[in-house]
Design an enzyme around this catalytic site. Structure first.
Site, mmCIF file in Angstrom:
data_model
loop_
_atom_site.group_PDB
_atom_site.id
_atom_site.type_symbol
_atom_site.label_atom_id
_atom_site.label_comp_id
_atom_site.label_asym_id
_atom_site.label_seq_id
_atom_site.Cartn_x
_atom_site.Cartn_y
_atom_site.Cartn_z
ATOM 1 N N THR A 1 -7.317 -3.132 -3.184
ATOM 2 C CA THR A 1 -7.459 -3.488 -1.767
ATOM 3 C C THR A 1 -8.484 -2.587 -1.087
ATOM 4 O OG1 THR A 1 -5.210 -4.302 -1.624
ATOM 5 C CG2 THR A 1 -6.145 -3.446 0.403
ATOM 6 N N ARG B 1 3.509 -15.562 -2.319
ATOM 7 C CA ARG B 1 3.813 -14.161 -1.986
ATOM 8 C C ARG B 1 2.724 -13.560 -1.074
ATOM 9 N NH1 ARG B 1 1.075 -9.002 -2.593
ATOM 10 N NH2 ARG B 1 2.666 -7.420 -2.750
ATOM 11 N N ASP C 1 1.564 -6.475 2.158
ATOM 12 C CA ASP C 1 1.509 -5.752 3.435
ATOM 13 C C ASP C 1 0.162 -5.867 4.142
ATOM 14 O OD1 ASP C 1 0.457 -4.284 1.201
ATOM 15 O OD2 ASP C 1 0.268 -2.548 2.518
ATOM 16 N N THR D 1 -2.870 0.800 1.074
ATOM 17 C CA THR D 1 -2.973 0.079 -0.198
ATOM 18 C C THR D 1 -1.833 0.523 -1.103
ATOM 19 O OG1 THR D 1 -4.337 -0.352 -2.150
ATOM 20 C CG2 THR D 1 -4.601 1.811 -1.120
#
Ligand code: ASP
Length: 353
Positions: free
Chosen positions: A198, A226, A229, A248
């Site tokens: 990320t 799914r 965050d 991350t």
């Protein structure tokens, strides 16, 4: 020492901390955390990653140096990383169980608490730009799936064929993931490679406005729609007047702990503690010193709490003194920072500064 005197003494001590001056700016970025180790990295890959982090820092710094907004700096830095297949965002996004790429991103400005996010986009080249459009051009905070891409098209954002996001390395990771899942007879699990690519950026511009943003392909082999965050304001991204965070790691745990919000909320709480409601202005200014120290402490506490719940990862943050920082519990984290003082850092492994 009586309580009032000790509070005043603490305030005077904190006055030594230097708040950010007008024209100061600062930027901190990450490209994911995980099992990133020297012996598993080729010199070429190491150099490529550092060059990409440096290019992202340069893009964001150029905006801030010219007096541009932290919002523009964050999107400029993230756009570079989204286009680089080395990172799990945009072009280098990981594959879902169904062999698609499903992109999440979010952005938040600290001065107004305006925020925008997108989950499960699949044709928009730059998900962070889409998150920004959600914030600026819609009455909503979070759009998902086909509707998010439709909004992107309506807003004139660049669309690409889903094959644009194909990279052999990520596809091979999915094949390994599935083989492992079959072997373990698990229907869903967390990434076997234990790498989070990320990307994120937090910037403070010359007006002192802090913006935070995050963009990701999520976790390899994710299924059933799914969402982690990264597009969740308060979990993977948060900003307020005195603090900004991008995270991350194991998304589920970062959501459960509201990591990004709690790191910043801790700082905001330190800004107005009850006992100082009536103290002099200098003392209140001095408290900003506490805000800044508090952010680092909060970040360390948050990462520790993530570990206690069985997750791992890292965060980058800025607080109102403009000092960039990070905290992570993985062997490495792709990261970098730059400030108006001319200081620039690019680092990969845990033993670097
Ligand atoms: N936090 C991201 C997620 O759970 C993954 C990552 O950081 O790479 O979707």
């Amino acid at each position: 020492m009586p309580k009032a005197a000790s509070t005043l003494a603490a305030c005077i001590a904190m006055a030594l901390a230097t708040p950010a001056q007008a024209e100061d700016w600062s930027l901190v970025i990450h490209g994911g955390a995980g099992t990133i180790q020297r012996d598993a990295m080729t010199p070429e890959k190491d150099a490529e990653i550092r060059a990409a982090l440096d290019a992202a820092l340069e893009a964001g710094s150029a905006v801030l140096r010219e007096g541009g907004s932290s919002l523009d700096a964050v999107t400029a830095a993230i756009n570079i990383l989204e286009d680089d297949p080395n990172f799990n965002a945009g072009r280098g996004a990981v594959f879902t169980w169904d062999e698609t790429n499903s992109l999440d991103a979010s952005i938040m400005r600290g001065d107004t608490l305006a925020a925008g996010a997108v989950a499960g986009a699949s044709t928009t080249r730059h998900p962070i730009d889409l998150a920004r459009k959600v914030m600026e051009e819609s009455p909503h905070v979070l759009l998902s799936g086909e509707g998010a891409d439709q909004f992107a098209r309506e807003q004139g954002l660049e669309q690409v064929d889903p094959s644009f996001f194909f990279t052999q390395e990520r596809y091979d990771a999915l094949v390994r993931f599935k083989a492992h899942a079959m072997q373990e007879q698990q229907t869903s699990q967390i990434d076997v490679d234990y790498k989070f690519g990320t990307v994120g950026a937090v910037a403070m511009d010359q007006s002192g406005v802090i913006t935070a943003g995050t963009s990701t392909g999520g976790m390899t082999g994710k299924r059933w729609g799914r969402i982690g965050d990264s597009p969740i304001i308060g979990a993977g991204t948060y900003a307020n007047a005195s603090c900004g965070v991008s995270a991350t790691g194991t998304g589920e745990i970062f959501i459960r702990l509201a990591v990004a919000y709690r790191i910043c909320a801790g700082s905001a709480w330190a800004e107005t503690p009850e006992p100082v409601a009536s103290v002099r202005e200098e003392a209140i200014a001095a408290l900003m010193g506490e805000v800044n120290n508090q952010t680092k402490t909060n970040a360390d506490l948050a990462i520790n709490a993530v570990g206690e719940l069985g997750g791992s990862g890292g965060v980058i943050f800025l607080s109102s003194d403009g000092a960039p920082g990070w905290s992570f519990d993985t062997p490495g984290m792709y990261r970098g920072s730059a400030t108006s003082d001319g200081e620039k850092v690019v680092a990969i492994y845990g033993d670097e500064e």
